[in-house]
Design a protein around this motif. Structure first.
Motif, PDB file in Angstrom:
ATOM      1  N   PHE A  59     -27.507  62.400  -9.663  1.00 47.34           N
ATOM      2  CA  PHE A  59     -28.278  62.561  -8.353  1.00 47.34           C
ATOM      3  C   PHE A  59     -27.676  61.643  -7.367  1.00 47.34           C
ATOM      4  O   PHE A  59     -27.620  60.522  -7.465  1.00 47.34           O
ATOM      5  CB  PHE A  59     -29.784  62.009  -8.575  1.00 47.34           C
ATOM      6  N   LEU A  60     -26.837  62.367  -6.198  1.00 50.59           N
ATOM      7  CA  LEU A  60     -26.547  61.892  -5.001  1.00 50.59           C
ATOM      8  C   LEU A  60     -27.510  61.816  -4.191  1.00 50.59           C
ATOM      9  O   LEU A  60     -28.410  62.440  -3.828  1.00 50.59           O
ATOM     10  CB  LEU A  60     -25.416  62.648  -4.834  1.00 50.59           C
ATOM     11  N   SER A  61     -27.351  60.376  -3.432  1.00 54.66           N
ATOM     12  CA  SER A  61     -28.119  60.283  -2.222  1.00 54.66           C
ATOM     13  C   SER A  61     -27.327  59.886  -1.073  1.00 54.66           C
ATOM     14  O   SER A  61     -26.133  59.309  -1.061  1.00 54.66           O
ATOM     15  CB  SER A  61     -28.760  58.776  -2.516  1.00 54.66           C
ATOM     16  N   ARG A  62     -27.528  60.623   0.163  1.00 54.92           N
ATOM     17  CA  ARG A  62     -26.986  60.506   1.522  1.00 54.92           C
ATOM     18  C   ARG A  62     -27.055  58.848   1.769  1.00 54.92           C
ATOM     19  O   ARG A  62     -25.987  58.485   2.828  1.00 54.92           O
ATOM     20  CB  ARG A  62     -27.325  61.346   2.440  1.00 54.92           C
ATOM     21  N   ASN A  63     -27.845  58.158   1.299  1.00 54.47           N
ATOM     22  CA  ASN A  63     -28.357  56.822   1.736  1.00 54.47           C
ATOM     23  C   ASN A  63     -27.492  55.623   1.163  1.00 54.47           C
ATOM     24  O   ASN A  63     -27.832  54.677   1.557  1.00 54.47           O
ATOM     25  CB  ASN A  63     -29.771  56.562   1.669  1.00 54.47           C
ATOM     26  N   THR A  64     -26.824  56.166   0.074  1.00 51.28           N
ATOM     27  CA  THR A  64     -26.338  54.809  -0.683  1.00 51.28           C
ATOM     28  C   THR A  64     -25.076  55.581  -1.716  1.00 51.28           C
ATOM     29  O   THR A  64     -25.423  56.784  -2.111  1.00 51.28           O
ATOM     30  CB  THR A  64     -27.120  54.219  -1.476  1.00 51.28           C
ATOM     31  N   GLU A 139     -31.798  64.593   1.657  1.00 47.96           N
ATOM     32  CA  GLU A 139     -31.247  63.258   1.375  1.00 47.96           C
ATOM     33  C   GLU A 139     -30.789  63.097   0.118  1.00 47.96           C
ATOM     34  O   GLU A 139     -29.891  62.317  -0.148  1.00 47.96           O
ATOM     35  CB  GLU A 139     -32.235  62.294   1.553  1.00 47.96           C
ATOM     36  N   LEU A 140     -31.123  64.334  -0.891  1.00 44.54           N
ATOM     37  CA  LEU A 140     -30.546  64.138  -2.293  1.00 44.54           C
ATOM     38  C   LEU A 140     -29.663  65.349  -2.636  1.00 44.54           C
ATOM     39  O   LEU A 140     -29.958  66.354  -1.966  1.00 44.54           O
ATOM     40  CB  LEU A 140     -31.538  64.062  -3.172  1.00 44.54           C
ATOM     41  N   ALA A 141     -28.954  65.290  -3.676  1.00 43.38           N
ATOM     42  CA  ALA A 141     -28.022  66.654  -4.021  1.00 43.38           C
ATOM     43  C   ALA A 141     -28.065  66.170  -5.600  1.00 43.38           C
ATOM     44  O   ALA A 141     -28.062  64.956  -6.068  1.00 43.38           O
ATOM     45  CB  ALA A 141     -26.685  66.645  -3.585  1.00 43.38           C
ATOM     46  N   VAL A 142     -28.085  67.397  -6.354  1.00 42.77           N
ATOM     47  CA  VAL A 142     -27.963  67.455  -7.624  1.00 42.77           C
ATOM     48  C   VAL A 142     -26.683  67.874  -8.014  1.00 42.77           C
ATOM     49  O   VAL A 142     -26.670  69.237  -7.715  1.00 42.77           O
ATOM     50  CB  VAL A 142     -29.203  68.170  -8.376  1.00 42.77           C
ATOM     51  N   VAL A 143     -25.821  67.347  -9.055  1.00 43.15           N
ATOM     52  CA  VAL A 143     -24.612  67.917  -9.542  1.00 43.15           C
ATOM     53  C   VAL A 143     -24.476  67.860 -10.906  1.00 43.15           C
ATOM     54  O   VAL A 143     -24.915  66.739 -11.469  1.00 43.15           O
ATOM     55  CB  VAL A 143     -23.540  67.227  -8.804  1.00 43.15           C
ATOM     56  N   VAL A 144     -23.999  68.840 -11.532  1.00 42.63           N
ATOM     57  CA  VAL A 144     -23.913  68.690 -12.838  1.00 42.63           C
ATOM     58  C   VAL A 144     -22.369  68.522 -13.141  1.00 42.63           C
ATOM     59  O   VAL A 144     -21.172  69.097 -12.647  1.00 42.63           O
ATOM     60  CB  VAL A 144     -23.883  70.314 -13.537  1.00 42.63           C
ATOM     61  N   VAL A 145     -22.198  67.557 -13.934  1.00 38.64           N
ATOM     62  CA  VAL A 145     -21.009  66.828 -14.114  1.00 38.64           C
ATOM     63  C   VAL A 145     -20.418  67.110 -15.668  1.00 38.64           C
ATOM     64  O   VAL A 145     -21.320  66.556 -16.518  1.00 38.64           O
ATOM     65  CB  VAL A 145     -20.794  65.275 -13.820  1.00 38.64           C
ATOM     66  N   GLU A 146     -19.321  67.653 -16.125  1.00 41.05           N
ATOM     67  CA  GLU A 146     -18.713  67.792 -17.237  1.00 41.05           C
ATOM     68  C   GLU A 146     -17.371  66.865 -17.178  1.00 41.05           C
ATOM     69  O   GLU A 146     -16.792  66.992 -16.712  1.00 41.05           O
ATOM     70  CB  GLU A 146     -18.452  69.145 -17.628  1.00 41.05           C
ATOM     71  N   LYS A 147     -17.201  66.358 -18.686  1.00 44.53           N
ATOM     72  CA  LYS A 147     -16.201  65.427 -18.826  1.00 44.53           C
ATOM     73  C   LYS A 147     -15.571  65.695 -20.079  1.00 44.53           C
ATOM     74  O   LYS A 147     -16.103  65.686 -21.164  1.00 44.53           O
ATOM     75  CB  LYS A 147     -16.579  63.867 -18.767  1.00 44.53           C
ATOM     76  N   LYS A 148     -14.194  65.909 -19.994  1.00 39.28           N
ATOM     77  CA  LYS A 148     -13.461  65.648 -21.314  1.00 39.28           C
ATOM     78  C   LYS A 148     -12.415  64.301 -21.284  1.00 39.28           C
ATOM     79  O   LYS A 148     -11.714  64.280 -20.504  1.00 39.28           O
ATOM     80  CB  LYS A 148     -12.506  66.977 -21.430  1.00 39.28           C
ATOM     81  N   ARG A 149     -12.870  63.355 -21.876  1.00 37.30           N
ATOM     82  CA  ARG A 149     -12.437  61.955 -21.994  1.00 37.30           C
ATOM     83  C   ARG A 149     -11.364  61.805 -23.037  1.00 37.30           C
ATOM     84  O   ARG A 149     -11.532  61.981 -24.208  1.00 37.30           O
ATOM     85  CB  ARG A 149     -13.551  61.133 -21.934  1.00 37.30           C
ATOM     86  N   PHE A 150     -10.264  60.935 -22.726  1.00 35.01           N
ATOM     87  CA  PHE A 150      -9.156  60.478 -23.671  1.00 35.01           C
ATOM     88  C   PHE A 150      -9.407  58.793 -23.403  1.00 35.01           C
ATOM     89  O   PHE A 150      -8.798  58.369 -22.213  1.00 35.01           O
ATOM     90  CB  PHE A 150      -8.070  61.127 -23.527  1.00 35.01           C
TER      91      PHE A 150
END
Length: 212
Positions: A59-64, A139-150
Motif C-alpha cells: 500500500f503506497l501513499s503519496r504523502n510518505t 492518495e493511495l495506490a495498491v501494487v502486487v509485488v512478486e519476488k524471486k530472492r537469492f
C-alpha cells in the motif's frame, strides 16, 4: 548465522518494538544481478537457497515514503523509517503485524502510518475491503509485488539479489542489511553497489507506477 528470511517474525506491536532495527541499503536497476554475482564470489559470500516469495500487496501513499505497509500470507506488516546512518543507510523499525479482519481502531493506526485520513464506518474490515478503500482513494495506490530472492551474507552482513515484479513489471535489485551498521559500508563496496542510489521498495514501486 540465522536465515534472514526467518528473522523478525514478531506479530504484536509490543514484540516488534523490542527488535533492533536493521539498516538497509538497496539498489534497483535493469542490470544489477550480473555485477553482484561477479563480486560475491570474490568476497567469499556465504550462500542461502533461492526462494520464490508469496505474492505481496503493498500500500503506497503519496504523502510518505517512510511507512512500509504490506500484506503477505494474510498478515499486514508495518515498518516505519526511524532514521538513517551517517552513510545514508535507512533504518526501518517493525511496528507489528495485523491479522484480517482488522478492527476499525487497528485500521486507523495503519492509515495514520500512511498519513491518510479516511472515515471508517465499520467495526471490522477484511483485506478485500481495505484494498477496495485504498483503490478508491487518490492518495493511495495498491501494487502486487512478486519476488524471486537469492540470499547470502558477506562478513556477517545479510545480503540478497532478486528479481522483483511490480504489477508485472520486472526490475532487478540487490541489498545489504544489518543491525551492525558499521559493517554495511564494507559489504556494499565488496558487492560493487555502494555508488548506486539507495532506493527502498516504496520509492522503486512508485517509480515503476509513475507515482512520483
Amino acid at each position: 548465522m540465522a536465515n534472514p528470511y526467518e528473522k523478525n517474525q514478531a506479530i504484536s506491536a509490543e514484540e516488534a518494538s523490542k527488535i533492533v532495527p536493521r539498516a538497509e541499503f538497496r539498489v534497483f536497476g535493469n542490470d544489477i544481478i550480473k555485477g553482484v554475482q561477479e563480486h560475491m564470489w570474490q568476497c567469499k559470500a556465504t550462500l542461502y537457497a533461492a526462494r520464490v516469495m508469496p505474492a505481496e500487496t503493498y500500500f503506497l501513499s503519496r504523502n510518505t515514503n517512510d511507512a512500509n505497509v504490506k500484506v503477505r500470507d494474510g498478515l499486514l506488516d508495518i515498518k516505519t523509517k526511524v532514521g538513517e546512518t551517517p552513510e545514508g543507510y535507512e533504518i526501518f523499525q517493525p511496528r507489528g503485524k495485523f491479522r484480517f479482519p482488522v478492527k476499525k481502531e487497528e485500521l486507523d493506526v495503519i492509515l495514520s502510518h500512511l498519513k491518510v485520513e479516511i472515515p471508517l464506518t465499520q467495526e471490522t474490515y477484511t483485506l478485500e475491503e481495505f484494498v477496495d478503500i485504498a483503490r478508491k482513494n487518490s492518495e493511495l495506490a495498491v501494487v502486487v509485488v512478486e519476488k524471486k530472492r537469492f540470499g547470502f551474507s558477506v562478513n556477517g552482513v545479510i545480503c540478497e539479489y532478486a528479481k522483483v515484479w511490480f504489477n508485472g513489471a520486472m526490475v532487478e535489485t540487490a541489498c545489504c542489511e544489518s543491525e551492525n551498521y558499521e559493517s554495511m559500508k564494507t559489504a556494499t563496496e565488496a558487492l560493487g553497489i555502494s555508488e548506486l542510489p539507495n532506493t527502498n521498495y516504496l520509492k522503486a514501486a512508485k517509480q515503476v507506477l509513475g507515482m512520483v
